[in-house]
Design an enzyme around this catalytic site. Structure first.
Site, PDB file in Angstrom:
ATOM      1  N   ARG A  63      53.664 -36.865 -33.411  1.00  0.00           N
ATOM      2  CA  ARG A  63      53.768 -37.833 -34.499  1.00  0.00           C
ATOM      3  C   ARG A  63      55.094 -38.611 -34.435  1.00  0.00           C
ATOM      4  O   ARG A  63      55.219 -39.691 -35.022  1.00  0.00           O
ATOM      5  CB  ARG A  63      53.720 -36.920 -35.710  1.00  0.00           C
ATOM      6  CG  ARG A  63      53.721 -37.373 -36.924  1.00  0.00           C
ATOM      7  CD  ARG A  63      53.681 -36.526 -38.107  1.00  0.00           C
ATOM      8  NE  ARG A  63      53.042 -37.387 -39.093  1.00  0.00           N
ATOM      9  CZ  ARG A  63      52.049 -37.018 -39.842  1.00  0.00           C
ATOM     10  NH1 ARG A  63      51.593 -35.802 -39.782  1.00  0.00           N
ATOM     11  NH2 ARG A  63      51.512 -37.851 -40.696  1.00  0.00           N
ATOM     12  N   LYS A 171      52.872 -18.924 -27.934  1.00  0.00           N
ATOM     13  CA  LYS A 171      52.958 -17.955 -29.001  1.00  0.00           C
ATOM     14  C   LYS A 171      53.623 -18.595 -30.214  1.00  0.00           C
ATOM     15  O   LYS A 171      54.319 -19.594 -30.025  1.00  0.00           O
ATOM     16  CB  LYS A 171      53.735 -16.729 -28.545  1.00  0.00           C
ATOM     17  CG  LYS A 171      55.247 -16.980 -28.361  1.00  0.00           C
ATOM     18  CD  LYS A 171      55.968 -15.723 -28.028  1.00  0.00           C
ATOM     19  CE  LYS A 171      56.433 -14.995 -29.258  1.00  0.00           C
ATOM     20  NZ  LYS A 171      57.809 -15.309 -29.660  1.00  0.00           N
ATOM     21  N   HIS A 201      56.124 -15.917 -21.909  1.00  0.00           N
ATOM     22  CA  HIS A 201      57.033 -16.341 -20.825  1.00  0.00           C
ATOM     23  C   HIS A 201      57.693 -15.148 -20.131  1.00  0.00           C
ATOM     24  O   HIS A 201      58.187 -15.281 -19.023  1.00  0.00           O
ATOM     25  CB  HIS A 201      58.040 -17.384 -21.315  1.00  0.00           C
ATOM     26  CG  HIS A 201      59.175 -16.839 -22.127  1.00  0.00           C
ATOM     27  ND1 HIS A 201      59.058 -16.543 -23.449  1.00  0.00           N
ATOM     28  CD2 HIS A 201      60.453 -16.543 -21.797  1.00  0.00           C
ATOM     29  CE1 HIS A 201      60.219 -16.094 -23.896  1.00  0.00           C
ATOM     30  NE2 HIS A 201      61.090 -16.076 -22.915  1.00  0.00           N
ATOM     31  N   GLU A 239      69.232  -9.199 -27.500  1.00  0.00           N
ATOM     32  CA  GLU A 239      69.697 -10.593 -27.513  1.00  0.00           C
ATOM     33  C   GLU A 239      71.039 -10.681 -28.214  1.00  0.00           C
ATOM     34  O   GLU A 239      71.273  -9.969 -29.195  1.00  0.00           O
ATOM     35  CB  GLU A 239      68.696 -11.457 -28.272  1.00  0.00           C
ATOM     36  CG  GLU A 239      67.341 -11.528 -27.642  1.00  0.00           C
ATOM     37  CD  GLU A 239      66.497 -12.552 -28.360  1.00  0.00           C
ATOM     38  OE1 GLU A 239      66.602 -13.733 -28.006  1.00  0.00           O
ATOM     39  OE2 GLU A 239      65.764 -12.179 -29.297  1.00  0.00           O
ATOM     40  N   HIS A 263      56.049  -9.824 -25.873  1.00  0.00           N
ATOM     41  CA  HIS A 263      56.880  -9.559 -24.696  1.00  0.00           C
ATOM     42  C   HIS A 263      56.994  -8.060 -24.393  1.00  0.00           C
ATOM     43  O   HIS A 263      56.765  -7.620 -23.267  1.00  0.00           O
ATOM     44  CB  HIS A 263      58.291 -10.122 -24.881  1.00  0.00           C
ATOM     45  CG  HIS A 263      58.321 -11.571 -25.270  1.00  0.00           C
ATOM     46  ND1 HIS A 263      57.417 -12.480 -24.786  1.00  0.00           N
ATOM     47  CD2 HIS A 263      59.151 -12.283 -26.080  1.00  0.00           C
ATOM     48  CE1 HIS A 263      57.696 -13.676 -25.290  1.00  0.00           C
ATOM     49  NE2 HIS A 263      58.729 -13.578 -26.087  1.00  0.00           N
TER      50      HIS A 263
HETATM   51  C1  BG6 Z   1      60.917 -15.908 -27.764  1.00  0.00           C
HETATM   52  C2  BG6 Z   1      61.256 -15.486 -29.152  1.00  0.00           C
HETATM   53  O1  BG6 Z   1      59.557 -15.685 -27.483  1.00  0.00           O
HETATM   54  O2  BG6 Z   1      61.697 -15.179 -26.820  1.00  0.00           O
HETATM   55  C3  BG6 Z   1      62.737 -15.668 -29.419  1.00  0.00           C
HETATM   56  O3  BG6 Z   1      60.507 -16.235 -30.082  1.00  0.00           O
HETATM   57  C4  BG6 Z   1      63.557 -14.991 -28.363  1.00  0.00           C
HETATM   58  O4  BG6 Z   1      63.085 -15.189 -30.711  1.00  0.00           O
HETATM   59  C5  BG6 Z   1      63.093 -15.384 -26.980  1.00  0.00           C
HETATM   60  O5  BG6 Z   1      64.900 -15.352 -28.552  1.00  0.00           O
HETATM   61  C6  BG6 Z   1      63.779 -14.568 -25.909  1.00  0.00           C
HETATM   62  O6  BG6 Z   1      63.479 -15.099 -24.654  1.00  0.00           O
HETATM   63  P1  BG6 Z   1      64.487 -14.941 -23.426  1.00  0.00           P
HETATM   64  O7  BG6 Z   1      63.746 -15.487 -22.271  1.00  0.00           O
HETATM   65  O8  BG6 Z   1      65.720 -15.711 -23.790  1.00  0.00           O
HETATM   66  O9  BG6 Z   1      64.773 -13.468 -23.327  1.00  0.00           O
END
Ligand code: BG6
Length: 513
Positions: A63, A171, A201, A239, A263
Site C-alpha cells: 500500500r 512466520k 529461516h 539473543e 525455530h
Molecule cells: C525471528 C524472531 O524469527 O528470529 C525474532 O521473530 C528473533 O524475535 C529472530 O530475534 C532471531 O533470528 P536470528 O537469525 O537473528 O537468530
C-alpha cells in the site's frame, strides 16, 4: 540403471538436482522491513554469486506510496546497509533493472487487477516465462485475504505443469493451534501443498543443514546418537537484543510462540530425527514430523514444573544501562509477555527414551549464541573416573549455529608429565577458518530453493500443526493458571534462577556459552 533421488547425496535442500528457474518474485509487503533488510539483499547476493537465474523480476507490492524508482532506492539502501557483500555499482545497475513496484491495498480487487496487468507487461521484457513466487511478508491476519484475492483474480496456476505458481509464507503461522489451522486451510483453498513454502529461516542456516551431514555422513556419531550413550541434549538460542521496535508483534507473541514453536522445535527435529531413507523433501519432512509426534505433551500442572517463563528487567547491555521489557517502547507497563523460556522435555521413542532435552531461549542475554549440545554419558566410575570427589567431565558435541559457526567435541586427555592427570580438551572446527568466506545468509539459500522447487528446508502443514499442538498445551495452561506473576531476570544475564533450578533438579547444569 535409473538414477533415483535416494542415490543422489546432493538433494538435501540443495538445489543441485533441481535448478532455480527464471521467475518473478512478488513481495507482498515489499516496502517493509523484511524486504529491505533480508529479501532484497539476499536476491542481490544470489545474483553476485551467479546462481540466480539470468531472467528474473522482483515486484514489490504494498500500500506504501512508492513507484519503481522509489522501490529501487529502497533496495539500494537495504543492500548498502544489510547486504553480506558491499554494493557494487555495476552489479546493482543490472539488478535494479529488474525491480518494479505496484501499489495497492491487499484487500481490494483492483490492486490485483493492477498487479496482474503489470506482471503481464514486465515478464516478457525480463524473459520470465510466467513462473511466479508470491512472498507473503504480511501479518497473518492479511494472509487469507491475499490468497483469496489472488485466486479470485485468476493468478494461481494449477500445481502440475508450467509455468509454476508458488507461495512463500512467513512466520508466524498462527497464534495457536486453531489459528494456524485456519490459516493453513485458507492457504490450501488456493494452493496445493506442493506449491506452499513455509519459511523457518533457522532451517536455512548453514550449521543446521550441516547437522544432517554430521549425523549421516560420519560413521562415528550416529552409533552413539541414542539413549544408550547420550545423557541429555541442550538447545540454546540466546539473543543479545531486546524487543527493539517490534513490541506490537511481540506483546502478542512472546518467546514461546516467537522462537520455540518454530525455530527451536525445528532444531530439535533435526537433532532427534531417525535417519531418513532418502534425502528428498517429503521423506526428510516425514521423519521430522515423527519427532514432533513423539514429543511428550506437557500440560496441566506439569507446565509449572517443566516450563519456566520469565521477562527481562532493567540491566546492562555492553556496560550500558538498558530498560526492562515493561519500559520498552510499545510495551504495556504491566505486560506478562515472556521474553525467556526454558523447557525440559522428552522424545518418547525407542532412540530417545529417558533422555531429557533442555531447551532455552531468551532476549537480552549476555551474548548472541545459539547451539545444540549433545552431552554423552559418563564413563564407568573406575580407572580414570574412580575418584567420586573429582569426576571426569563428560564428552560433549556442541554444534554452534551462530555466531562463529562450527562444532566442538570435548574429550578427556592426559596432561603431559609423569603423573596421570586427566584434562578436558576441545577439538574445534570453525567454518570460517576452514572454508573462509562468509556463509550465505539463510534467506539466500531458502529463496534459491523456492526458485528450484525444493521444499526440504520448509515446514510442511502437518509439522506446523503438530508443533502448535504441543505448544498450545503450554499456552492453555498459562492462561488457565491466571497468574500475572512471572520471574524477572536482569537484562544482560543468562535468565532467571527458576531456569537453573529446572535443570539442577535433573542433576545437570546449563552450559556456559
Ligand atoms: C525471528 C524472531 O524469527 O528470529 C525474532 O521473530 C528473533 O524475535 C529472530 O530475534 C532471531 O533470528 P536470528 O537469525 O537473528 O537468530
Amino acid at each position: 540403471m535409473l538414477e533415483t533421488a535416494s542415490h543422489n547425496p546432493l538433494t538435501v535442500g540443495l538445489s543441485s538436482t533441481l535448478l532455480p528457474e527464471p521467475c518473478t518474485v512478488v513481495i507482498f509487503g515489499g516496502a517493509g522491513d523484511l524486504s529491505r533488510r533480508k529479501l532484497l539483499p539476499a536476491i542481490y547476493n544470489l545474483m553476485l554469486d551467479g546462481v540466480l537465474p539470468a531472467n528474473f523480476a522482483i515486484v514489490g507490492f504494498a500500500r506504501t506510496d512508492l513507484d519503481d524508482a522509489g522501490f529501487r532506492a529502497l533496495a539500494r539502501k537495504g543492500i548498502e546497509t544489510h547486504s553480506r557483500r558491499p554494493l557494487d555499482e555495476r552489479a546493482f545497475a543490472d539488478f535494479e533493472k529488474n525491480l518494479f513496484f505496484v501499489r495497492g491495498p491487499f484487500d481490494e480487487e483492483g490492486s490485483y487487477r493492477a498487479l496482474s496487468k503489470r506482471l503481464d507487461e514486465i515478464e516478457p521484457g525480463c524473459g520470465v516465462p510466467g513462473n511466479r513466487i508470491y512472498y507473503l511478508s504480511v501479518p497473518p491476519s492479511a494472509m487469507g485475504v491475499c490468497v483469496e484475492q489472488l485466486q479470485h483474480a485468476g493468478m494461481i496456476r494449477p500445481h502440475e505443469g508450467r509455468p509454476f505458481t508458488r507461495i512463500i509464507v512467513e512466520k508466524p503461522i498462527g497464534n495457536d493451534l486453531a489459528s494456524a489451522r485456519a490459516l493453513n486451510a485458507a492457504i490450501a483453498s488456493g494452493f496445493h501443498e506442493s506449491q506452499v513454502f513455509r519459511i523457518d529461516h533457522y532451517l536455512g542456516k548453514e550449521t543446521v543443514q550441516s547437522l544432517m551431514a554430521i549425523r549421516f555422513a560420519n560413521a562415528i556419531f550416529e552409533p552413539l546418537w541414542n539413549q544408550k550413550y547420550v545423557d541429555h541434549v541442550q538447545i540454546t538460542v540466546a539473543e543479545e537484543e531486546g524487543v527493539g521496535t517490534r513490541a506490537g508483534y511481540y506483546e502478542e507473541a512472546g518467546a514461546l510462540r516467537d522462537m520455540v514453536q518454530n525455530h527451536i522445535l525445528q532444531l530439535l527435529c533435526v537433532t532427534a530425527m531417525e535417519p531418513p531413507w532418502a534425502l528428498t523433501a517429503d521423506v526428510v519432512r516425514d521423519h521430522k514430523l515423527e519427532v514432533l509426534q513423539c514429543l511428550r505433551p506437557i500440560a496441566g500442572r506439569d507446565v509449572e514444573r517443566f516450563v519456566v517463563r520469565a521477562q527481562y528487567g532493567p540491566g546492562f547491555h555492553h556496560g550500558v544501562d538498558v530498560p526492562g521489557y515493561r519500559r520498552e517502547a510499545g510495551v504495556t507497563p504491566d505486560s506478562t509477555t515472556e521474553t525467556y523460556v526454558a523447557i525440559r522435555c522428552f522424545v518418547d521413542n525407542w532412540r530417545w527414551a529417558g533422555v531429557p532435552f533442555f531447551l532455552r531461549t531468551g532476549k537480552r542475554m549476555p551474548r548472541r549464541a545459539s547451539e545444540i549440545a549433545v552431552q554423552f554419558k559418563d564413563v564407568p566410575p573406575i580407572l580414570f573416573n574412580a575418584d567420586a570427589s573429582n569426576p571426569l567431565e563428560s564428552n560433549v558435541l556442541a554444534l554452534r549455529i551462530q555466531p562463529d559457526e562450527g562444532l566442538s567435541l570435548r574429550i578427556a586427555t592426559k596432561l603431559p608429565g609423569p603423573k596421570v592427570r586427566i584434562y578436558p580438551v576441545k577439538m574445534d572446527f570453525r567454518y570460517g577458518t576452514t572454508f573462509g568466506d562468509q556463509s550465505p545468509e539463510a534467506y539466500e539459500r531458502l529463496l534459491l530453493d523456492v526458485m528450484a522447487g525444493d521444499a526440504t528446508l520448509f515446514m510442511r502443514r502437518d509439522a506446523v500443526e503438530a508443533s502448535w499442538i504441543w505448544v498450545t498445551n503450554v499456552l492453555e495452561s498459562w492462561t488457565q493458571s491466571g497468574s500475572r506473576w512471572l520471574p524477572e531476570y536482569p537484562a544482560g544475564t543468562w535468565g532467571p534462577l527458576e531456569a537453573e533450578k529446572l535443570i539442577q533438579a535433573e542433576n545437570r547444569k546449563w552450559r556456559t556459552l
